[in-house]
Design an enzyme around this catalytic site. Structure first.
Site, PDB file in Angstrom:
ATOM      1  N   ASP A  42     106.238  56.935  40.873  1.00 13.68           N
ATOM      2  CA  ASP A  42     104.865  56.709  40.398  1.00 13.68           C
ATOM      3  C   ASP A  42     104.844  56.738  38.863  1.00 13.68           C
ATOM      4  O   ASP A  42     103.916  57.298  38.258  1.00 13.68           O
ATOM      5  CB  ASP A  42     103.864  57.702  40.990  1.00 13.68           C
ATOM      6  CG  ASP A  42     102.424  57.214  40.887  1.00 13.68           C
ATOM      7  OD1 ASP A  42     102.197  56.103  40.365  1.00 13.68           O
ATOM      8  OD2 ASP A  42     101.513  57.954  41.327  1.00 13.68           O
ATOM      9  N   ASN A 101      97.606  61.926  39.556  1.00 10.82           N
ATOM     10  CA  ASN A 101      96.834  61.760  40.775  1.00 10.82           C
ATOM     11  C   ASN A 101      97.721  61.158  41.862  1.00 10.82           C
ATOM     12  O   ASN A 101      98.212  60.066  41.678  1.00 10.82           O
ATOM     13  CB  ASN A 101      95.642  60.836  40.505  1.00 10.82           C
ATOM     14  CG  ASN A 101      94.683  60.789  41.682  1.00 10.82           C
ATOM     15  OD1 ASN A 101      94.751  61.618  42.581  1.00 10.82           O
ATOM     16  ND2 ASN A 101      93.818  59.794  41.704  1.00 10.82           N
ATOM     17  N   HIS A 146     104.241  51.752  37.661  1.00  2.00           N
ATOM     18  CA  HIS A 146     103.196  51.048  36.894  1.00  2.00           C
ATOM     19  C   HIS A 146     103.831  50.502  35.624  1.00  2.00           C
ATOM     20  O   HIS A 146     104.296  51.281  34.786  1.00  2.00           O
ATOM     21  CB  HIS A 146     102.055  52.014  36.548  1.00  2.00           C
ATOM     22  CG  HIS A 146     101.367  52.554  37.770  1.00  2.00           C
ATOM     23  ND1 HIS A 146     100.227  51.980  38.293  1.00  2.00           N
ATOM     24  CD2 HIS A 146     101.661  53.597  38.595  1.00  2.00           C
ATOM     25  CE1 HIS A 146      99.846  52.644  39.383  1.00  2.00           C
ATOM     26  NE2 HIS A 146     100.710  53.639  39.585  1.00  2.00           N
ATOM     27  N   HIS A 152      97.060  54.222  48.526  1.00  2.00           N
ATOM     28  CA  HIS A 152      96.673  55.364  47.691  1.00  2.00           C
ATOM     29  C   HIS A 152      95.528  56.011  48.450  1.00  2.00           C
ATOM     30  O   HIS A 152      94.452  55.435  48.578  1.00  2.00           O
ATOM     31  CB  HIS A 152      96.235  54.848  46.311  1.00  2.00           C
ATOM     32  CG  HIS A 152      95.615  55.886  45.434  1.00  2.00           C
ATOM     33  ND1 HIS A 152      96.232  56.350  44.302  1.00  2.00           N
ATOM     34  CD2 HIS A 152      94.426  56.533  45.510  1.00  2.00           C
ATOM     35  CE1 HIS A 152      95.451  57.251  43.711  1.00  2.00           C
ATOM     36  NE2 HIS A 152      94.352  57.376  44.429  1.00  2.00           N
TER      37      HIS A 152
HETATM   38  O1  DOR Z   1      98.668  59.468  38.362  1.00  2.00           O
HETATM   39  C1  DOR Z   1      98.312  58.333  38.626  1.00  2.00           C
HETATM   40  N1  DOR Z   1      98.444  57.340  37.743  1.00  2.00           N
HETATM   41  N2  DOR Z   1      97.781  58.092  39.808  1.00  2.00           N
HETATM   42  C2  DOR Z   1      97.218  56.929  40.104  1.00  2.00           C
HETATM   43  O2  DOR Z   1      96.729  56.801  41.174  1.00  2.00           O
HETATM   44  C3  DOR Z   1      97.177  55.848  39.125  1.00  2.00           C
HETATM   45  C4  DOR Z   1      98.226  55.994  38.119  1.00  2.00           C
HETATM   46  C5  DOR Z   1      97.979  55.152  36.906  1.00  2.00           C
HETATM   47  O3  DOR Z   1      97.766  53.937  37.063  1.00  2.00           O
HETATM   48  O4  DOR Z   1      98.034  55.682  35.815  1.00  2.00           O
HETATM   49 ZN    ZN Z   2      98.233  56.186  43.498  1.00  2.00          ZN
HETATM   50 ZN    ZN Z   3     100.632  54.816  41.316  1.00  2.00          ZN
END
Ligand code: DOR
Ligand code: ZN
Ligand code: ZN
Length: 427
Positions: A308, A281, A65, A182
């Site tokens: 992630d 998550n 991200h 997801h």
């Molecule tokens: O831990 C997470 N962070 N899981 C997700 O699905 C989204 C992500 C986020 O965009 O911060």
């Molecule tokens: Zn995710």
């Molecule tokens: Zn993610």
């Protein structure tokens, strides 16, 4: 400019020490010669001495991200790609849950233009499955692909409707791109911040059950069978998901999967208290699930490692376990964590780990990167395997410092990263 890399280290695909020289020209690996054969006679080159260090193809992270556009207080493409470079990554695939989300040609182009202008490593964007990630209406897959999207995902949320997912898969299959899922059934989650387990019970918190993930995995495998799509499961965290993916692979379906370092190393029983730097998550699961995902990667059920990388500002994480956003940063700790916990302990070979962070992600997504070979882009990471150092979040190049690994003593720190023949990070 020409660079020559002379090194005395381990290369992927070989056992033991191999002394080699890489000659880099025009952003590519022009020649690889064994040190025993002497240096190629080329005038005017500079030499990087990587003596004793690991030299590998730049790492690939297919789930990150970068937060731009819209959440520049957490991360930008400039800071996120520098953080990636410091972690040894040269190719990263970014999730579309920005603001606005990446669901149009112009937003895909925005990310690609920003990355070309301000990024220091290769950025590959995913496009959304549904408009605004709301699960109501599919985006225009064909034009997103034309703009440069490498696959489709609503990462951050699960696609709740089976019919919507089936339509998405049929469309993605016709375009030859993957659905990257997801997996999360909202009706089973209801605002729970941590997994259903010992930690939740101790602190009186609602728990996220394993089935909330695995129900989507099972549903989607059936839909992938019906549509023939390449279906890729994000951040596998449960025993049940591993079991379902293993069975799908036995059936010969085009199903692939990824796992994050934190799900391989931490369980809910490791969470020290109500610190939201341990909230992500999917959540940290039970020790039994940790064992299952380790077995999953070891027997090939899970194909690749991703971080992630999910940066959030300190003020946001300070809201506490229940209210803080999900996610932890990952670029600058991923390789040292896995190297220290699985390779240095003798459980995995170095080659096993490197493959899951270079060649295999390239193969799963059909990308021409991830290998040190003549003619390949000069995307290279040099990694010090011998110096033990503490994780120091305050030194991260990421704008955000949200990690549960602060203070951990680790080996395997990248010391130089080259992207397309240019040094983009060096200690
Ligand atoms: O831990 C997470 N962070 N899981 C997700 O699905 C989204 C992500 C986020 O965009 O911060
Ligand atoms: Zn995710
Ligand atoms: Zn993610």
């Amino acid at each position: 400019m020409q660079w020559e890399l002379g090194f005395d280290g381990l290369t992927v695909g070989r056992e033991g020490h191999v002394h080699q020289h890489l000659l880099i020209e025009g952003g590519k690996i022009a020649r690889i010669v064994d040190a025993g054969q002497g240096l190629p006679q080329t005038a005017g080159h500079e030499t990087i001495d990587a003596g004793g260090k690991l030299v590998t193809a730049g790492l690939i992270d297919m789930h990150v991200h970068l937060r731009e556009p819209g959440f520049e207080h957490k991360e930008t493409i400039a800071t996120g790609t520098r953080s990636a470079a410091k972690g040894g990554f040269t190719t990263i695939a970014c999730m579309p849950n920005t603001r606005p989300v990446i669901d149009t040609v112009s937003t895909v182009k925005y990310v690609l233009d920003k990355a070309a202008g301000e990024g220091v490593v290769r950025v590959l964007p995913y496009g959304c499955i549904t408009k605004n990630e709301l699960g109501r209406e599919l985006t225009d897959f064909a034009t997103l692909k034309e703009a440069g999207a490498i696959g489709f995902t609503d990462d951050g949320v699960g696609v709740q409707s089976a019919q919507m997912m089936k339509d998405a898969m049929a469309l993605a299959a016709s375009l030859g791109l993957p659905i990257v899922a997801h997996c999360e059934d909202n009706t089973l989650v209801e605002g729970a911040p941590v997994t259903d387990g010992a930690f939740a019970r101790k602190h009186g918190l609602k728990g996220i059950p394993n089935e909330s993930e695995a129900i989507h995995v099972g549903r989607d495998i059936l839909l992938a069978e019906a549509t023939g799509v390449h279906y890729h499961v994000c951040h596998v965290s449960t025993e049940q998901s591993v079991r379902l993916i293993r069975q799908a692979k036995r059936l010969g379906l085009q199903v692939t999967a990824e796992v994050c370092p934190h799900h391989l190393i931490l369980s809910d029983e490791d969470i020290p208290g109500l610190d939201a730097n341990w909230k992500m998550n999917p959540p940290l699961r039970t020790p039994r699930d940790v064992q299952a995902v380790i077995e999953g990667i070891e027997d090939g059920t899970i194909d690749i490692v991703v971080t992630d990388h999910a940066p959030h500002a300190a003020e946001e994480k300070a809201k506490g376990m229940q209210l803080a956003p999900f996610g932890i940063v990952g670029f600058e700790t991923a390789f040292p964590l896995l190297y220290t916990k699985f390779v240095r302990t003798g459980r995995w070979s170095l080659r096993f780990l490197i493959e899951r962070m270079t060649e295999k992600p390239a193969d799963v997504f059909g990308l021409p990167y991830g290998r040190l070979e003549e003619g390949a882009a000069a995307d290279i990471a040099i990694i010090d395997l011998e110096t033990e150092r503490a994780v120091q979040p305050e030194t991260f190049l990421s704008k955000s410092k949200n990690t549960p690994f602060g203070g951990w003593m680790l080996y395997g720190w990248p010391v130089l990263t080259m992207f397309g023949g240019k040094v983009v990070w060096a200690e």
